[in-house]
Structures are given as structure tokens and as C-alpha cells.
Design a protein around this motif. Structure first.
Motif, PDB file in Angstrom:
ATOM      1  N   GLY B 271       0.802  -1.221   0.000  1.00 14.28           N
ATOM      2  CA  GLY B 271       0.000   0.000   0.000  1.00 14.28           C
ATOM      3  C   GLY B 271       0.825   1.256   0.000  1.00 14.28           C
ATOM      4  O   GLY B 271       2.028   1.235  -0.244  1.00 14.28           O
ATOM      5  N   GLN B 272       0.127   2.333   0.293  1.00 13.05           N
ATOM      6  CA  GLN B 272       0.753   3.652   0.219  1.00 13.05           C
ATOM      7  C   GLN B 272       2.030   3.745   1.045  1.00 13.05           C
ATOM      8  O   GLN B 272       3.029   4.284   0.601  1.00 13.05           O
ATOM      9  N   THR B 273       1.977   3.242   2.266  1.00 10.23           N
ATOM     10  CA  THR B 273       3.173   3.297   3.103  1.00 10.23           C
ATOM     11  C   THR B 273       3.899   1.954   3.114  1.00 10.23           C
ATOM     12  O   THR B 273       4.818   1.749   3.883  1.00 10.23           O
ATOM     13  N   GLY B 274       3.455   1.048   2.273  1.00  6.81           N
ATOM     14  CA  GLY B 274       4.138  -0.234   2.160  1.00  6.81           C
ATOM     15  C   GLY B 274       4.699  -0.366   0.751  1.00  6.81           C
ATOM     16  O   GLY B 274       5.112   0.616   0.151  1.00  6.81           O
ATOM     17  N   GLN B 275       4.683  -1.572   0.215  1.00  9.16           N
ATOM     18  CA  GLN B 275       5.236  -1.760  -1.120  1.00  9.16           C
ATOM     19  C   GLN B 275       4.137  -1.672  -2.181  1.00  9.16           C
ATOM     20  O   GLN B 275       3.001  -2.027  -1.936  1.00  9.16           O
ATOM     21  N   SER B 288     -10.612  -4.912   3.305  1.00  7.83           N
ATOM     22  CA  SER B 288     -11.741  -4.086   2.876  1.00  7.83           C
ATOM     23  C   SER B 288     -11.404  -3.292   1.617  1.00  7.83           C
ATOM     24  O   SER B 288     -12.263  -3.031   0.799  1.00  7.83           O
ATOM     25  N   GLY B 289     -10.125  -2.881   1.511  1.00  5.65           N
ATOM     26  CA  GLY B 289      -9.737  -2.132   0.325  1.00  5.65           C
ATOM     27  C   GLY B 289      -9.878  -0.640   0.470  1.00  5.65           C
ATOM     28  O   GLY B 289     -10.469   0.021  -0.374  1.00  5.65           O
ATOM     29  N   LYS B 290      -9.327  -0.101   1.543  1.00  6.35           N
ATOM     30  CA  LYS B 290      -9.278   1.352   1.698  1.00  6.35           C
ATOM     31  C   LYS B 290      -8.284   1.906   0.669  1.00  6.35           C
ATOM     32  O   LYS B 290      -7.381   1.216   0.224  1.00  6.35           O
ATOM     33  N   GLN B 292      -5.683   3.647   0.653  1.00 11.18           N
ATOM     34  CA  GLN B 292      -4.242   3.503   0.831  1.00 11.18           C
ATOM     35  C   GLN B 292      -3.760   2.101   0.475  1.00 11.18           C
ATOM     36  O   GLN B 292      -2.617   1.924   0.065  1.00 11.18           O
ATOM     37  N   HIS B 293      -4.585   1.133   0.659  1.00  8.52           N
ATOM     38  CA  HIS B 293      -4.197  -0.231   0.316  1.00  8.52           C
ATOM     39  C   HIS B 293      -4.305  -0.431  -1.198  1.00  8.52           C
ATOM     40  O   HIS B 293      -3.390  -0.950  -1.837  1.00  8.52           O
ATOM     41  N   ILE B 294      -5.426   0.033  -1.745  1.00 10.27           N
ATOM     42  CA  ILE B 294      -5.677  -0.113  -3.182  1.00 10.27           C
ATOM     43  C   ILE B 294      -4.552   0.518  -4.003  1.00 10.27           C
ATOM     44  O   ILE B 294      -4.108  -0.026  -5.010  1.00 10.27           O
ATOM     45  N   ASN B 307     -14.019 -12.117   0.855  1.00  7.33           N
ATOM     46  CA  ASN B 307     -14.499 -11.204   1.890  1.00  7.33           C
ATOM     47  C   ASN B 307     -15.957 -11.518   2.203  1.00  7.33           C
ATOM     48  O   ASN B 307     -16.756 -11.726   1.295  1.00  7.33           O
ATOM     49  N   THR B 308     -16.290 -11.529   3.494  1.00 14.36           N
ATOM     50  CA  THR B 308     -17.679 -11.792   3.883  1.00 14.36           C
ATOM     51  C   THR B 308     -18.591 -10.626   3.515  1.00 14.36           C
ATOM     52  O   THR B 308     -19.787 -10.782   3.389  1.00 14.36           O
ATOM     53  N   ASP B 309     -18.008  -9.456   3.363  1.00 14.20           N
ATOM     54  CA  ASP B 309     -18.805  -8.272   3.067  1.00 14.20           C
ATOM     55  C   ASP B 309     -18.854  -8.047   1.555  1.00 14.20           C
ATOM     56  O   ASP B 309     -17.865  -7.711   0.931  1.00 14.20           O
ATOM     57  N   SER B 311     -20.042  -5.738  -0.054  1.00  6.40           N
ATOM     58  CA  SER B 311     -19.855  -4.362  -0.514  1.00  6.40           C
ATOM     59  C   SER B 311     -18.459  -3.811  -0.182  1.00  6.40           C
ATOM     60  O   SER B 311     -18.239  -2.611  -0.226  1.00  6.40           O
ATOM     61  N   ALA B 312     -17.532  -4.695   0.171  1.00  6.24           N
ATOM     62  CA  ALA B 312     -16.163  -4.233   0.444  1.00  6.24           C
ATOM     63  C   ALA B 312     -15.621  -3.502  -0.784  1.00  6.24           C
ATOM     64  O   ALA B 312     -15.848  -3.922  -1.918  1.00  6.24           O
ATOM     65  N   GLU B 313     -14.926  -2.390  -0.538  1.00  3.46           N
ATOM     66  CA  GLU B 313     -14.443  -1.564  -1.657  1.00  3.46           C
ATOM     67  C   GLU B 313     -13.553  -2.356  -2.617  1.00  3.46           C
ATOM     68  O   GLU B 313     -13.537  -2.116  -3.811  1.00  3.46           O
TER      69      GLU B 313
END
Ligand SMILES: Cc1cc2nc3c(=O)[nH]c(=O)nc-3n(C[C@H](O)[C@H](O)[C@H](O)COP(=O)(O)OP(=O)(O)OC[C@H]3O[C@@H](n4cnc5c(N)ncnc54)[C@H](O)[C@@H]3O)c2cc1C
Ligand SMILES: Cc1cc2nc3c(=O)[nH]c(=O)nc-3n(C[C@H](O)[C@H](O)[C@H](O)COP(=O)(O)OP(=O)(O)OC[C@H]3O[C@@H](n4cnc5c(N)ncnc54)[C@H](O)[C@@H]3O)c2cc1C
Ligand SMILES: Nc1ncnc2c1ncn2[C@@H]1O[C@H](COP(=O)(O)O)[C@@H](O)[C@H]1O
Lengths: 460, 352, 263
Positions: B271-275, B288-290, B292-294, B307-309, B311-313
Motif C-alpha cells: 500500500g501507500q506506506t508499504g510496497q 476491505s480495500g481502503k 491507501q491499500h488499493i 471477503n464476507t462483506d 460491498s467491500a471496496e
């Protein structure tokens, strides 16, 4: 160039240099307190109080846990009436969205919608209300308070009231006390401070509902056309009884038009949510949005914001709205009115905030002591529509949350309408007959319905 | 050296020629992000009939200079000094800018690694020029010889093209893992030169007192990543992911909160602060896919979301969605893969 | 003698509230509040930790930004920073990293003596990480970037730099500049008392004239780079094909047959 010349006009620093306000406490000379008044919460109640006080040159601190102030606040979004003009005469030119020219009330069952759609040329003469988006609106109000000379601190959560000898002498935060001659508690429906400070009982589920809301982005023109509005400045506001929810959860819905978005949401009975073991309110707004008569109104829109908030139900919920050194205003005092047709709270918040400020100033004139009892707040408020409405509609929650409103009446009405409007080759029956017949066919006891109908007529 | 300089542009931009690349070394070896500059640097240089010049700095650099040539630099210059053995900002930037003054390159490319960004910032100020950071696309306008440096901005949603028209060299740093390392060819012809330099004492005031190497996980070159989020619910959830990863030869990634909670080491963070990763398949388990991760994984060729949800992004950018409890489906998935590998049929489908 | 620390901070839109539109993949920052850049919060904390330990430390926080950046400075002061300077002027608008570094370096020079300058590793809105080291170059001082901790021992400044392949501990004399990694510490919260005191104390605002730079050196005019164009990154259309539990064999077949997964 002198530093003072280049300091940004609105800055705190400039205000201090120019003595525009009273940070150094010249107003409360003689008192030992750091501030005349500390207002906790910069929602409509707190901000209005702070503007009023600061305009009267009182030394006031307005604290909000959000930064910028109010940025976590939620409202469906119609500010009814014109109370705000008392402290912000230019508010209609401020961050308002649309003027409500069309008002609706609907009962929704699984397959039907029964509505009143009220539009009136006379809405021009009467003040109806403006839709507002709270994040913008609250930040604007807090800025007003700052410009009037209040010290506005955002991003800090007040822990509790600071008490000494049974009197409130200020607030506590992070183990430190900030003193004031009076505290106006305008912390909203959560009432954490009032509860933790022992001046308010924890509200029961019956007195609390959960409000959830989404802001859905749509082009300005689409909204104006879709809701049949006369111009981009005009708006539509409607309430819904959601009589079709899974598990029989009782909830009211709302749909308001903003300039370039819709505010859609629901107010749900906490008790029902708990009963159904649901902690998840998301599902309910989804059911509302997917309803066959709602979905087309939202078509093409994109969810921009999602939020949830508590709503006090059932009017006044505190034993006393004042005490030694403090006054409670707005939602924290339980000043909301929701009868299934309208959901109001901001207007009560504004008025109660202003009256609390006035009550402080009134005492001040006579020379106040720290921890004075603000019984005059109750007296002053009794003369306004706030207390009158609270009295007149006391117990209204018994009706608004009744099974009759949420299930029986919509079901009966649906059946009746189908009977009236369907052409099945039979001779037309009299309206009353239809109603009686569909009532007779129901499991619900007639008595329960009769009681609710009676209450409804008396209280709404 | 103390004092301010201003940003007057050089008047002789036309004199600047060739593409210079900084080949970063790590623990005495050419690091991958530097080698990634070679193919893109050569493409740009050759498009306008110029040369790609590689710069290697260090102490024992003879072998590295040779290697850089074999990877595709037209010319390699080695700067050799005991004091250049480890990367230190000031000696490196002083020496590299002296080379710039001498060689007058039109373009300077540096990998956007930590030391690379550190160096690029100082060189840009020393050379009074601009630098486009963290590029993912680099090209040149052949007529004007202007570097077209493109970098993702606004959360990787837009690609901005940034130009530096009047100042030389035109600088850019390139994001690791985006450009590919060219084939190494021991027979490739190139010119090389090794120069011994001495560094002034005043530039050596910063001392490296210790270095603790750590083996880091390079997710940027992983072909398959199985990644876990808070939906794992517990640290041991990563055990299950490792099992799946082991079965398909994948690396394990993670969302930031799982790292913050200490469920897994930080070098697994995407992600943003990762790779920033772009594998062939990214299997997101309970993420969930916020935004910064996306940002760090949306360029993956294929994305699977468990994902169980519904509607997860993350589902909105997924090729495959498995809307189930990961603790239920991952074991099933592992079994299915095992069966597939052994050529077995699913029990129900197997002929009686 | 007083140890003078400067922390450079930037106000950015809160990236936690910035959402990506799943359809257009554009960023919706309209709803986002302005906050202190996350790494800069860690930089402030790193400076405060030195103040906690050493005696006679004075910290000034500076930002180049619009007038409303004042709130970020007040917030920093409310955590324990002594003074704040807002460098604000219309002429600064549109600056890339070069004039930003120049402006901040000029501000620091104008302030007088300084020992350690702290900056964040990078900002979330432009994420170049060039401003900190750029300032060090303008001032001609040593630097340590991407640090997870900084301390003072025997008149030396020590810092741990976290690199891709290991942790490097460096030792320098002041003056020097340190850039601090996001999440490298837990920033303390401002208190109401401290906020009130900071508001009372106020910040200083300096303009271009105060720091003695020429208008053509700063802002858009002083920027060597220009943004030529922006385009939406063409997103691969993703189908979102659904598989249920119990269909894993089918799922594996699909991946293998499409050549996505090689077993
Ligand atoms: C979904 C929904 C729809 C609604 N629709 C309408 C409508 O259409 N029209 C209408 O008039 N009303 C409506 N209401 C009601 C209305 O929102 C409230 O009545 C109104 O906001 C009350 O104002 P207030 O100032 O008392 O409290 P709030 O607006 O809740 O403000 C309280 C403030 O206090 C701050 N605060 C809380 N605790 C602390 C603390 N410890 N320290 C510091 N700060 C603190 C909060 O951050 C907040 O800013 C609706 C409510 C909901 C939930
Ligand atoms: C400046 C900044 C930088 C950041 N950088 C990064 C970064 O580099 N990388 C990063 O990842 N984040 C980063 N973040 C954090 C980011 O905003 C999000 O908080 C984070 O990505 C959310 O992680 P998550 O999906 O694991 O957790 P959650 O958002 O809590 O999601 C958990 C998901 O798991 C699902 N789930 C739960 N149980 C199950 C089950 N049994 N089976 C299947 N599904 C289940 C849930 O439905 C949910 O969708 C950053 C934030 C900031 C402010
Ligand atoms: N306008 C500014 N004012 C003060 N500090 C800044 C400014 N811009 C950047 N910085 C500092 O430089 C760091 C890196 O920013 P950037 O180069 O934009 O990624 C930030 O974390 C800040 O510490």
C-alpha cells in the motif's frame, strides 16, 4: 514591514494584537475564572450560544472534539424556521443548500407507496426551511463564533465537568481543569459528559434512536428535474414510514435534496435493533434505498458520505436542564421533535443555545458568582416554542414508534387503496366500508389500534 | 557551502547530451532498482541517438562496472574511493554533481529507493534543476529532447506528466519494480572508465557507526501474492495464508492494520506506506480495500477478493469475488489446488 | 546553550477520508479535512522526545502554506512545541519542491541559530520526500533521511536510518537535518490546556519580504518543473466474477485454464 501588518487578518494572533476579543479576560475581571463561559460542543446549539455570548463581549471558549468543529456531525438536513437569524442574520446566504418548497410524507409497504405530496405557493410567505449539509454548515457557524471573538478549540474531547462543592466550576480534560463562571453543555445526543458527571441518567433504549445517513451525489439539474422543483434553489424534503423492513424493525426514513446531492437516511428504534441482534444498521438503509419507489429517485447517484448518529427521542430526557454553574442545550437536553412527519432538532438546538447565552448574560448584569444557579434558563425557555413543543408533544414517541404507525396503518391503507383503485368489475364500495373490512381482517387487536389512533389525534 | 542559491536556469541547455543513470549499490552489489534504469534509460537515449552512461560509485567496483556494461550501458564510469564504500549523502552528491558539471547530461535518472531519493533531492538543488519523483513511465520528445516523466498522483488515480523545460539535467527518480531488468549479455560492447577520487574531509563528517542487515521481502517482483487484512481476525490467520501461499508459490502480503497490530512483519505491507506490487494474481483475504491499500495493488494483473462483506471496496476492483468466510473457503481452495496438482477429481465428481 | 530545533510541517488533506471513486478511479478529496501530514506528526514527536530528555531545548515549528495552515501550527504547539511560524504569501503559490525547499531554508536562515531540523519522510499529497533533503542542501548541512529514532549522546546527533536492506545507525554533529518515518513513534495528543495556551500565545506570520527572497525565485515562477497534463490511469475492466464456497475446484479450473495460475 512590521510583523503585525502581515499577519493574516482572521488569525488568532491578529485578534489578540487588536484586542478584538477578550482572551485575556478583561470582561470577567473580578471573577477568578479563566473564562466567563465554556461551551462544550460546536453543533447548532453550542455555536449559537457562543456567537451570542461573544457578540456581547463575554469571554467564551467553544470546544469541539472534531477538527474542524462539527465535522463529525450528522443531520438529515432541514433547518426549519428562522431562529438562526438572531445570531447570524446572513445565514440564508451562508452554506445552505435548497429552500424547501415541496414537502412529502409517505408510508411505504413492500410493494406500495401512499403519500401526501404538499407543495404550496404560500411556502414563499411562510418560513419553511433550508436543507443543509452539516459538515459545511457547522464549520461555517463555528467560524462565525470565532469571528465574533470566541476562542474556538477543535480536536479536543472534554472529559467531564469540573465540580466543587456541588457547583460546576469549569471542565476537565487530560487531567487539567479549565475554569469558567458557567458551562453550557451542548454535546449532542450522546451526552457522555452529562452522564459521566452525574447530572443525567443514561437514557434507555426507548429514548434513543439511531440515525443513519448517506449523501448521494447527483448533478444539480437531475435533482431539480427529477423532483419537479421550480428551480435549482428550491428543494424537496420528505419523511417515510418504513413499514416493510425485515424482522419488523421500526424505522422512519427521510430523503432531502441538496444542491448537488441527496441526503437519504433512516431513524431506527434502538430497541428493535437490539432485539434483532443487529448491530449493523447498514442493511436497513440498503433496504430503504432498494425500495421500488425510492430506487428510481437515486438512480445514477454515487454514495459520497456515510454516517451514523444517535437521536434522542421522546423529548425532554434530563431531570433538569440547568443547575449550579451549568445549562444544557440542544440534543443533550433532549430537545428534539420527531412525529413521523417531521424530524426536527436543529431549530430547538439553536433557540436553546441562544436562550442559555441570554440567561448567562442576564445573570451577569446583576453580577454573577461562579457556580450560580441558572433557574432563569428554564423560565426564559418556557416562553419559547422549544418548551411549548416539548410539553405539547410529550409522549409522542409512544405513537411514533407504535406498531400501528409502522405496520398496521400502512397495511390497511395499502389494502384499501388497492380496493378503491382496482377495477375488478364489482360495484364500488363506500370508503368507510372498505376500511372497516380490511381492519376486521387483521390479527392486531382493534383496541391497540384504537388507542394508537386516539393518541395520534391528540398528540400530532 | 552554507548560503542560499537561486533558481536561474542555465542558458546553454542545448549543450547538454546523453542519459546518465545512477546505479545504486547495496552491500557491494548492484541493486535491482538501479539495473531497472538501464532498459528505460537506453530506450530514451537511443531514441535521440545519444548514449546511456551508467555511474557506479564505491570502493571495489571493477566487477560492478563490467556488470553494468553487460546489462546494457553504452558507457560506464566508476568512481572509486574508500570513502565511497557506503552510501553517504554528501560525498555521493558532491561527486555526482561534479560529474554532471563535467559531462553535461541532458537527463539524469536515479532509482526512487530511500538512498536514491535522498541523493536525487540534493543533486537537484546543487544543479539548480527540477526532479520528478517516483515515475512509472519515462519517455522523450525526440524533437525537443524533453524528458516526459509521468508519475501517479492522487492515490494512483491519475498520471501526471511533468516536464522540466529550461533546466538541465532533467531529473527523474523511477519507482522500483516498474521497469524490467534487461538481459545480461557478457559479449556486449561498451566503454568503461574507472576514476580514483579523493574526498575532502569536510564532506565526511557523517559517520556510519553500525549497519544491521535484514533480509527483506521483495514483494515487488512476486508473481503471486496472498494478502491478509483485519478480516483474518487473529494473528494465526496468516498461518493459513502461508499454507495457501506455499501451495501455489506465492509471497504473503498484508494490509497496514495487521502490521500495526504486530500480526506480521512490516516488510509484508502492501500500500501507500508499504510496497507497491503488481503480481499476476493478488489474492486479498479479509481486506476491505481502503484507498491507501488499493494504491499499492491495483495494478495487479488479476485480483481475487475473499471477503464476507459483499460491498467491500476491494470487490469493485476485483476480477474474482468469493463472498464467503475465508476460514471456510481457503481450506477448500487449498484442497482443490492439491487435487488439481495430483490430477485427482473432486470426490463428488469422481466416477463411482 | 539552548538547543534550537526546527520542525517543518505541512498541512495535507486527510488521506484516511479521501476516497477513491470505484467507477472513475478519481480521488474524492472534497470531503477530506486538512490535517498535519502523518509523517510530520512523527517528526514533531521525535523533536519533543529530545526536549523531554535534554535540558534547554527550544522547538519552533514552521510551515509554508495558506493562512488556514495556522490550525496545524496551533495543533503542533499544543503538543509542546514552543513557537510557530507561518510563512505565507501569494507569491509562494504553485511551488514545486525546489522553491519550497528554498523558502523553508530562507525562513530557517532568517530565524538565526539552529541545531537540528526535523521533517517528515514524505507528504501524503505529493509524496516526493524531496523537500527535507533539499533544505539540507540549501543550508549546506548534513542529513539523515528515513529515520526511526534520533537521540543525542556526547554532543553528537545519532539516528537510525531504515533502509531496504537493513538499519544503518549514523552519527553527526549539528547542525543537521533529519527526516522521520511515518509510524516510527506514537505522537502525543494535544490537550485543551495546551491548545488554549497556544492560541493565546499565537503564531508568527512571515511573508516573502520577511525572508528576503525575490518573487521570481519562489512559487510557480521559481519552479523548474511544470505539470503538463493529467490523465486518468486507464483501468483494466474487472469483471468481478463470483464463486461460492463449494466451487473451489471450478475456480481453480478457471484460473488454470485462463493461464492465470500455473500449477
Ligand atoms: C439522521 C438524522 C437526521 C436528522 N434530521 C434533522 C432534520 O432534518 N432537521 C433538524 O432540525 N434536525 C434533524 N436531526 C436532529 C439534529 O441533527 C439535532 O437535533 C441537532 O444536531 C442538535 O444540535 P446540538 O448542537 O444539540 O448537537 P450536535 O449537533 O450533536 O452537536 C454536538 C457537538 O458536540 C461535540 N461534542 C460532543 N461531545 C463532546 C466532548 N466531550 N467534548 C467536546 N465536544 C464534544 C460534537 O463533536 C458535536 O459537534 C437529525 C438527526 C439525525 C441523526
Ligand atoms: C497515511 C496512511 C497511509 C496508509 N498506508 C497504508 C498502506 O500502505 N497499506 C494499507 O494496507 N493500509 C494503509 N493505510 C490504512 C488504510 O487506510 C486502511 O485502514 C487499511 O487498508 C484497512 O485494512 P483492512 O482491510 O485489513 O481492515 P478492515 O478495513 O477492517 O477490513 C477487514 C475486512 O475483512 C472482512 N472480513 C472480516 N472477517 C472476514 C472473514 N472471516 N472472511 C472474509 N472476510 C472477512 C471485512 O468484511 C472487511 O472488509 C494507511 C492509512 C494512512 C492514514
Ligand atoms: N510547505 C511546506 N512547509 C513546511 N514543510 C514542508 C512543506 N512541504 C514539505 N515539507 C516538509 O517536507 C517533508 C516532505 O515533503 P514532500 O517532499 O512534499 O514529500 C514533509 O513531511 C514536511 O516535513
Amino acid at each position: 514591514m512590521e510583523i503585525s501588518e502581515i499577519i493574516h487578518e482572521q488569525s488568532y494572533t491578529r485578534q489578540i494584537i487588536e484586542n478584538k476579543n477578550s482572551y485575556y479576560g478583561f470582561y470577567n475581571a473580578g471573577s477568578m475564572s479563566e473564562f466567563d463561559v465554556i461551551v462544550v460542543g460546536a453543533g447548532p446549539a453550542g455555536a449559537s450560544a457562543a456567537i451570542k455570548l461573544a457578540s456581547a463581549k463575554a469571554n467564551v471558549l467553544l470546544v469541539d472534539r472534531a477538527d474542524p468543529p462539527g465535522s463529525k456531525n450528522v443531520s438529515g438536513g432541514v433547518l426549519w424556521g428562522d431562529s438562526l437569524s438572531q445570531v447570524a442574520p446572513d445565514w440564508e446566504k451562508g452554506p445552505v443548500e435548497r429552500y424547501v418548497e415541496a414537502k412529502g410524507v409517505s408510508f411505504l409497504t413492500k410493494d406500495s407507496r401512499i403519500s401526501i405530496d404538499f407543495r404550496s405557493k404560500k411556502f414563499g410567505e411562510y418560513k419553511s426551511g433550508y436543507t443543509v449539509l452539516r459538515t459545511k454548515f457547522d464549520a461555517w457557524l463555528a467560524k462565525k463564533a470565532k469571528d465574533s471573538g470566541a476562542m474556538v478549540v477543535s480536536g479536543v474531547t472534554v472529559d467531564r465537568l469540573s465540580m466543587k462543592d456541588g457547583k460546576v466550576i469549569g471542565v476537565e480534560q487530560g487531567g487539567e481543569t479549565i475554569t469558567s463562571d458557567a458551562v453550557i453543555l451542548a454535546e449532542g445526543a450522546n451526552s457522555r459528559i452529562a452522564i459521566d458527571s452525574g447530572i443525567k441518567k443514561k437514557p434507555s433504549d426507548r429514548n434513543i434512536a439511531l440515525g443513519i445517513k448517506e449523501v448521494i451525489k447527483l448533478p444539480e439539474k437531475t435533482i431539480t428535474d427529477r423532483f419537479g422543483l421550480s428551480s435549482a434553489k428550491m428543494g424537496f424534503a420528505s419523511e417515510y414510514v418504513l413499514g416493510f423492513l425485515e424482522g419488523g424493525v421500526r424505522a422512519g426514513g427521510f430523503l432531502y435534496t441538496n444542491k448537488e446531492s441527496l441526503s437519504i437516511g433512516a431513524v431506527i428504534s434502538m430497541g428493535d435493533l437490539r432485539k434483532n441482534n443487529q448491530t449493523y444498521s447498514f442493511n436497513i438503509i440498503e433496504q430503504f434505498k432498494e425500495h421500488p419507489f425510492i430506487a428510481p429517485l437515486l438512480e445514477g447517484g454515487r454514495v459520497e458520505e456515510y454516517s451514523a448518529h444517535l437521536v434522542p427521542e421522546g423529548g425532554l430526557t434530563v431531570d433538569s436542564i440547568y443547575g449550579k454553574g451549568y445549562m444544557i442545550a440542544g440534543d443533550a437536553a433532549g430537545f428534539t421533535f420527531s412525529n413521523g412527519l417531521v424530524l426536527q432538532g436543529m431549530n430547538y438546538a439553536v433557540v436553546s443555545g441562544i436562550v442559555a447565552a441570554d440567561s448567562f448574560l442576564q445573570r451577569k448584569e446583576k453580577g454573577i458568582e461562579a457556580g450560580a444557579n441558572f433557574s432563569n434558563y428554564m423560565d426564559n425557555l418556557s416562553g419559547t416554542f422549544v418548551m411549548k413543543d416539548m410539553k405539547n408533544f410529550k409522549g409522542v414517541d409512544a405513537v411514533t414508534w407504535s406498531k400501528s404507525i409502522h405496520q398496521t396503518i400502512p397495511a390497511i391503507a395499502e389494502e384499501a387503496m388497492l380496493n378503491i383503485f382496482s377495477e375488478n368489475g364489482e360495484p364500488k364500495k363506500h370508503m368507510l366500508k372498505i376500511l372497516l373490512k380490511s381492519m376486521a381482517g387483521r390479527k392486531e387487536s382493534k383496541k391497540e389500534l384504537a388507542v394508537d389512533l386516539y393518541r395520534m389525534m391528540r398528540r400530532l | 557551502m552554507v548560503g542560499l542559491v537561486n533558481a536561474e536556469p542555465p542558458e546553454n541547455a542545448g549543450e547538454y547530451k546523453n542519459v546518465l543513470i545512477f546505479l545504486e549499490t547495496r552491500q557491494g552489489k548492484l541493486a535491482k532498482p538501479g539495473l531497472e534504469m538501464i532498459s528505460v534509460g537506453a530506450a530514451i537515449a537511443h531514441k535521440v541517438n545519444e548514449e546511456l552512461i551508467g555511474i557506479v560509485m564505491g570502493n571495489k567496483i571493477e566487477g560492478l562496472v563490467q556488470e553494468a556494461g553487460e546489462y546494457g550501458c553504452d558507457k560506464v564510469i566508476g568512481l572509486k574511493s574508500k570513502d565511497l564504500e557506503d552510501f553517504r549523502t554528501i560525498p555521493y552528491s558532491v561527486n555526482l554533481s561534479e560529474l554532471i558539471t563535467e559531462l553535461k547530461p541532458n537527463i539524469l535518472l536515479i532509482p526512487a529507493t530511500r538512498n536514491g531519493r535522498d541523493l536525487a533531492s540534493r543533486i537537484a538543488v546543487r544543479s539548480k534543476t527540477g526532479v520528478t519523483a517516483d515515475c512509472t513511465e519515462l519517455d522523450i520528445d525526440p524533437a525537443e529532447r524533453i524528458l516526459q516523466a509521468r508519475r501517479p498522483t492522487y492515490g494512483e488515480s491519475t498520471l501526471a506528466e511533468i516536464l522540466c523545460k529550461r533546466h538541465r539535467p532533467q531529473m527523474a527518480t523511477a519507482r522500483p519494480g516498474i521497469f524490467s531488468v534487461p538481459e545480461r549479455d557478457p559479449k556486449r560492447k561498451f566503454v568503461s572508465e574507472i576514476r580514483k577520487t579523493t574526498i575532502k574531509k569536510e564532506f565526511l563528517k557523517k559517520e556510519i557507526v553500525s549497519f544491521k542487515p535484514k533480509s527483506t521481502l521483495d514483494l515487488t517482483s512476486a508473481k503471486i501474492i496472498v494478502s491478509g487484512g483485519l478480516g483474518l481476525g487473529k494473528p494465526s490467520g496468516f498461518k493459513l495464508l502461508e499454507e495457501l501461499a506455499g501451495e501455489i508459490g506465492a509471497s504473503v502480503g498484508a494490509s497496514r492494520p495487521t502490521v500495526d497490530m504486530g500480526w506480521i512483519e512490516r516488510d509484508h505491507q502492501v500500500g501507500q506506506t508499504g510496497q507497491s506490487v503488481r503480481p499476476d494474481i493478488y489474492i486479498a483475504c479479509g481486506i476491505s480495500g481502503k484507498a491507501q491499500h488499493i494504491m499499492g495493488m491495483r495494478l495487479s494483473k488479476n485480483i481475487v477478493s475473499i471477503n464476507t462483506d459483499a460491498s467491500a471496496e476491494l470487490n469493485s476492483i476485483s476480477d474474482y469475488i468469493i463472498n464467503e468466510d475465508l476460514y471456510k473457503v481457503i481450506p477448500e481452495l487449498i484442497d482443490a489446488i492439491k487435487r488439481r496438482k495430483s490430477g485427482e477429481k473432486k470426490p463428488a465428481e469422481a466416477p463411482a | 546553550m539552548t538547543l534550537e530545533i526546527v520542525v517543518m510541517i505541512k498541512q495535507v488533506p486527510d488521506s484516511q477520508e479521501v476516497v477513491i471513486d470505484p467507477v472513475t478511479f478519481t480521488l474524492n478529496r472534497s470531503a477530506a479535512r486538512n490535517v498535519i501530514n502523518p509523517a510530520d506528526e512523527n517528526a514533531i514527536e521525535a523533536a519533543l522526545r529530545i526536549k523531554d530528555k535534554e535540558k534547554d531545548v527550544h522547538i519552533t515549528v514552521i510551515t509554508m502554506g495558506p493562512p488556514f495552515a495556522e490550525t496545524a501550527l496551533i495543533d503542533a504547539m499544543a503538543r509542546g512545541v514552543d513557537d510557530a511560524i507561518l510563512v505565507s504569501d501569494r507569491a509562494f503559490a504553485g511551488a514545486d519542491t525546489y522553491p519550497t525547499g528554498l523558502t523553508l531554508a530562507a525562513t530557517i536562515t532568517r530565524m538565526g541559530k539552529f541545531d537540528i531540523i526535523f521533517a517528515g519522510e514524505e507528504s501524503t499529497d505529493s509524496s516526493t520526500g524531496h523537500v527535507g533533503p533539499g533544505v539540507a542542501e540549501f543550508l549546506g548541512i548534513e542529513q539523515a533521511s528515513y529515520t526511526s529514532s534520533t537521540w543525542i549522546e556526547d554532543e553528537f546527533v545519532y539516528a537510525d536510518r531504515e533502509l531496504e536492506d537493513g538499519i544503518e545507525t549514523v552519527r553527526m554533529k549539528s547542525p543537521c537535518l533529519i527526516t522521520v518515518l511515518t509510524n516510527s513513534n506514537v505522537p502525543r495528543n494535544p490537550t485543551l490546556r495546551m491548545k488554549i495556551d497556544s492560541i493565546k500565545k499565537g503564531i508568527k506570520t512571515w511573508s516573502l519580504a520577511d525572508i528576503g527572497l525575490k518573487p521570481e525565485w519562489v512559487g510557480l515562477k521559481g519552479s523548474p518543473t511544470i505539470v503538463k497534463s493529467m490523465r486518468t490511469i486507464n483501468e483494466k475492466k474487472r469483471e468481478g466474477k463470483k464463486f461460492k464456497a463449494g466451487e473451489m475446484d471450478k475456480f481453480v479450473d478457471e484460473l488454470v485454464s485462463k493461464g492465470i495460475l500455473k500449477l
